[in-house]
Design an enzyme around this catalytic site. Structure first.
Site, short mmCIF file in Angstrom:
data_model
loop_
_atom_site.label_atom_id
_atom_site.label_comp_id
_atom_site.label_asym_id
_atom_site.label_seq_id
_atom_site.Cartn_x
_atom_site.Cartn_y
_atom_site.Cartn_z
N LYS A 254 0.86 -1.19 0.00
CA LYS A 254 0.00 0.00 0.00
C LYS A 254 0.90 1.24 0.00
CE LYS A 254 -3.52 2.66 0.53
NZ LYS A 254 -4.41 2.85 -0.61
N ALA B 140 -12.07 5.99 -3.34
CA ALA B 140 -11.47 7.24 -2.90
C ALA B 140 -10.94 7.00 -1.49
CB ALA B 140 -12.48 8.37 -2.93
N LEU C 155 -5.35 7.19 0.14
CA LEU C 155 -3.99 6.76 0.52
C LEU C 155 -3.81 6.56 2.02
CD1 LEU C 155 -1.88 8.87 -2.01
CD2 LEU C 155 -2.40 6.45 -2.15
N ASN D 235 5.65 0.86 -2.41
CA ASN D 235 5.02 1.95 -3.15
C ASN D 235 5.01 3.19 -2.25
OD1 ASN D 235 2.42 3.62 -3.76
ND2 ASN D 235 2.64 2.39 -5.61
N CYS E 230 -1.95 9.33 -7.90
CA CYS E 230 -3.19 9.08 -7.18
C CYS E 230 -4.19 10.21 -7.40
CB CYS E 230 -2.97 8.91 -5.69
SG CYS E 230 -4.52 8.50 -4.85
N ASN F 141 -2.41 3.72 -13.24
CA ASN F 141 -3.17 3.92 -12.01
C ASN F 141 -4.65 4.09 -12.42
OD1 ASN F 141 -3.99 4.70 -9.34
ND2 ASN F 141 -1.90 5.35 -8.98
N GLY G 54 -7.34 -3.84 -14.80
CA GLY G 54 -8.40 -4.78 -15.14
C GLY G 54 -7.95 -6.20 -15.45
#
Ligand code: FAD
Ligand code: FMN
Ligand code: FES
Lengths: 269, 305
Positions: free
Chosen positions: B47, B72, B75, B101, B132, B194, B246
């Site tokens: 994460k 949403a 982060l 990350n 993001c 992203n 996807g």
């Protein structure tokens, strides 16, 4: 764990409410009431995400095929509200669904001897039935306060009664039991030496949490949130912990830290 | 026939197969340990980490849309120090490369987080998120302006000796321009894509569904966009690429490799099937067996147009 489960039965028990029984892995027989399953309704990408449902019942049955030993089943009680539950209601005996089980933290039953008070609204009765069953097996005194908008929303009361649970019912329109909120009925009965277990719409849980604080009665609530992963990875399902503020954020994962919380752990409005 | 060779090397990181887990969709690894063998996948991406712990956005944070989902999360993460203390020890014991990350709210923060990770055993590489869509400061600014991207990537590069992967945003008019800027600034590999900025509306309440109003779209719905971007960048930039968007099965993953990706990341699919990353690696291998292909590397960029 992940499990391909077979639907055993799926019946409408009240308009728009279904009870679905499925085969379950052996591990589920040691599940705790309040834990939930994430169910993939079909293999398609629409609906994309799994749907969470509380365990309504877990038990064992002997299939009708020759030579079969006892197997574990689980049941969910659900309301048709949208795409996923609509599809779910079309499943029949023999259909397969993919389950993640058992997820989350369930109810802690507390010491013996106290009176156990269950408070449920609508489909919130689902996890309370499994809880009532286990509490009665331990020989506890259990009372159920069930609420709903009308009589169709008050489900499976006879099942609770069959367990030997004393039941109190309230509906908004008075079509079953008392007219009004179930929390009003509850308040008249609250006394020390009780322990509350609640599941239902958030405003109801809010009222129950406040009431339990006022009367000094310990209270656990089972919360709902929109979920994606169900295992604590996406952080989509969080809610505010009691000490949450913008400066000192305190978010709890409903799927992993809950869905059952002690009411004092959360921030109520 | 011998089992096909599934291994790939990406910016110096050797992976047993090309399947990685995507940041933000696999927690810190342990969350999924009951559902798949963490040592069966190519790499894990954590994460997104920031200097200080981050609370994330108000709820609701997710909603499903046809073929995809909007998130949403904002982060939310434990912060770099807690990660090092509490999450990394577990990850270190897993014999699979871990990519950290990271992101910053300011340019300096990007540099600071990168430098704290430098020299840490158990971190095979870093992936810098400049893409993001869910945080006001940082993130997207660096991901949509080639000048700012160049600045942040060169700063991180100066603060790390680890392989540096930069994760690009699809929310730009020309992804190739962004890719080139990052390549010039010293990126060792690029991840794309992203999430795409999207929105869902509750007609009854006449309000946006997400508290943040907009969110990032992921899942099968974005695969065609992701494939196109990987293909465009592969033609223009010499760096190894990681295809994301996807991917639900082995065939999806292989399509990304044909378009030019050296590896892939599996995101939303892990929510539907927590063993998805392992299954996808197996399905890729089966495709190679079925088609008599002896190395997965022979498919990278092998698209015939
Ligand atoms: C831990 C947990 C246990 C649950 N247990 C039960 C149960 O035992 N029985 C039961 O009937 N339902 C239960 N729910 C709610 C159930 O998951 C949702 O009703 C279901 O996911 C809706 O799916 P859908 O595709 O039919 O609805 P959608 O088409 O996705 O949405 C239709 C409507 O339902 C609302 N909705 C969607 N997801 C949720 C959710 N997670 N919680 C509340 N509302 C939602 C949406 O806001 C929307 O208004 C539980 C939820 C959680 C988080
Ligand atoms: C819930 C969620 C959280 C995410 N968090 C991050 C993050 O912290 N950092 C990041 O770089 N990408 C994040 N992403 C983006 C994914 O890593 C990935 O790029 C995107 O979901 C597209 O892949 P998919 O279609 O396979 O999901 C997140 C995605 C989702 C769905
Ligand atoms: S549903 Fe993903 S963290 Fe709870």
């Amino acid at each position: 764990m992940q499990f391909k489960s077979m639907v055993i039965s799926n019946v409408e028990v009240s308009p728009n409410y279904f009870r679905m029984r499925m085969t379950a892995p052996q591990e589920l027989s040691s599940s705790v009431p309040g834990q939930f399953v994430m169910l993939k309704v079909n293999d398609a990408i629409d609906p994309l995400l799994r749907r969470p449902f509380g365990l309504f019942d877990v038990g064992s049955f002997v299939p009708e095929y020759a030579g079969c030993g006892a197997q574990v089943y689980c049941e969910i009680l659900y309301k048709v509200v949208g795409k996923g539950t609509k599809l779910l209601s079309t499943l029949h005996h023999g259909d397969l669904v993919d389950l993640l089980v058992p997820l989350g933290k369930g109810f802690q039953m507390g010491p013996a001897g106290e009176e156990k008070v269950l408070v449920g609204g609508g489909v919130g009765l689902a996890p309370l039935y499994y809880l009532a069953k286990q509490l009665k097996e331990r020989g506890e005194k259990v009372r159920l306060f069930a609420g709903g908008r009308n009589r169709d929303d008050v489900l499976c009361i006879t099942e609770f009664e069959r367990l030997g649970v004393e039941t109190y019912v309230a509906t908004d329109d008075g079509t079953l039991g008392e007219r009004g909120f179930v929390t009003q009925v509850l308040e008249r009965h609250l006394a020390s030496g009780m322990r509350i277990f609640a599941c239902g719409p958030t405003p109801m849980l809010n009222a129950v949490a406040k009431m339990s604080e006022k009367h000094g009665v310990p209270c656990q609530v089972s919360m709902e949130a929109y979920m994606a992963c169900g295992v604590g990875a996406c952080l989509g399902c969080v809610m505010k912990g009691a000490n949450h503020s913008d400066e000192t954020p305190d978010y709890r994962c409903v799927c992993k830290d809950g869905p059952v919380f002690d009411s004092f752990e959360l921030q109520w409005s | 026939m011998q089992r096909p060779d599934m291994s790939v090397v990406l910016a110096g990181i050797t992976m047993r197969n090309p399947v990685m887990t995507a940041s933000g969709t696999f927690g810190y690894g342990a969350e999924f340990a009951d559902y798949l063998d963490l040592e069966s996948i190519g790499a894990m991406v954590t994460k997104g980490l920031s200097l200080k712990p981050k609370a994330g956005n108000p709820t609701p944070r997710i909603v499903e849309t046809p073929g995809g989902m909007l998130n949403a999360i904002g982060l939310q993460n434990v912060g770099i120090d807690t990660f090092i203390e509490q999450k990394l020890p577990y990850l270190k014991d897993v014999n699979t490369p871990v990519i950290a990350n990271l992101y910053g709210n300011t340019l300096e923060e990007y540099g600071e987080v990168a430098s704290r990770l430098d020299g840490l055993a158990g971190v095979a590489g870093i992936e810098v998120n400049i893409s993001c869509p869910n945080v006001k400061q940082g993130g997207i600014v660096f991901g949509t302006d080639p000048g700012a991207a160049k600045e942040v990537v060169s700063l991180v590069k100066r603060n790390t000796s680890k392989p540096l992967i930069v994760k690009l945003s699809p929310n730009v008019t020309d992804v190739v321009l962004m890719a080139k800027a990052c390549a010039d600034a010293g990126a060792d590999a690029l991840s794309l894509i992203n999430t795409l900025t999207g929105m869902a509306i509750d007609l009854e309440r006449r309000r946006p569904v997400l508290a943040n109003v907009t969110g990032g779209l992921s899942g099968p719905a974005i695969k065609p966009v992701a494939l196109r971007m990987v293909w465009q960048v592969a033609k223009a930039v010499k760096l190894p690429l990681i295809g994301i968007g996807g991917i639900m099965n082995g065939r999806d993953a292989l399509e990304f490799m044909l378009a030019g990706a050296t590896a892939v990341q599996v995101g939303t699919a892990s929510f539907l099937d927590p063993s998805a990353a392992q299954r996808i690696a197996q399905e890729m291998e089966q495709y190679l067996v079925d088609n008599g292909i002896d190395s997965v590397r022979s498919l990278i960029g092998a698209l015939e147009v």
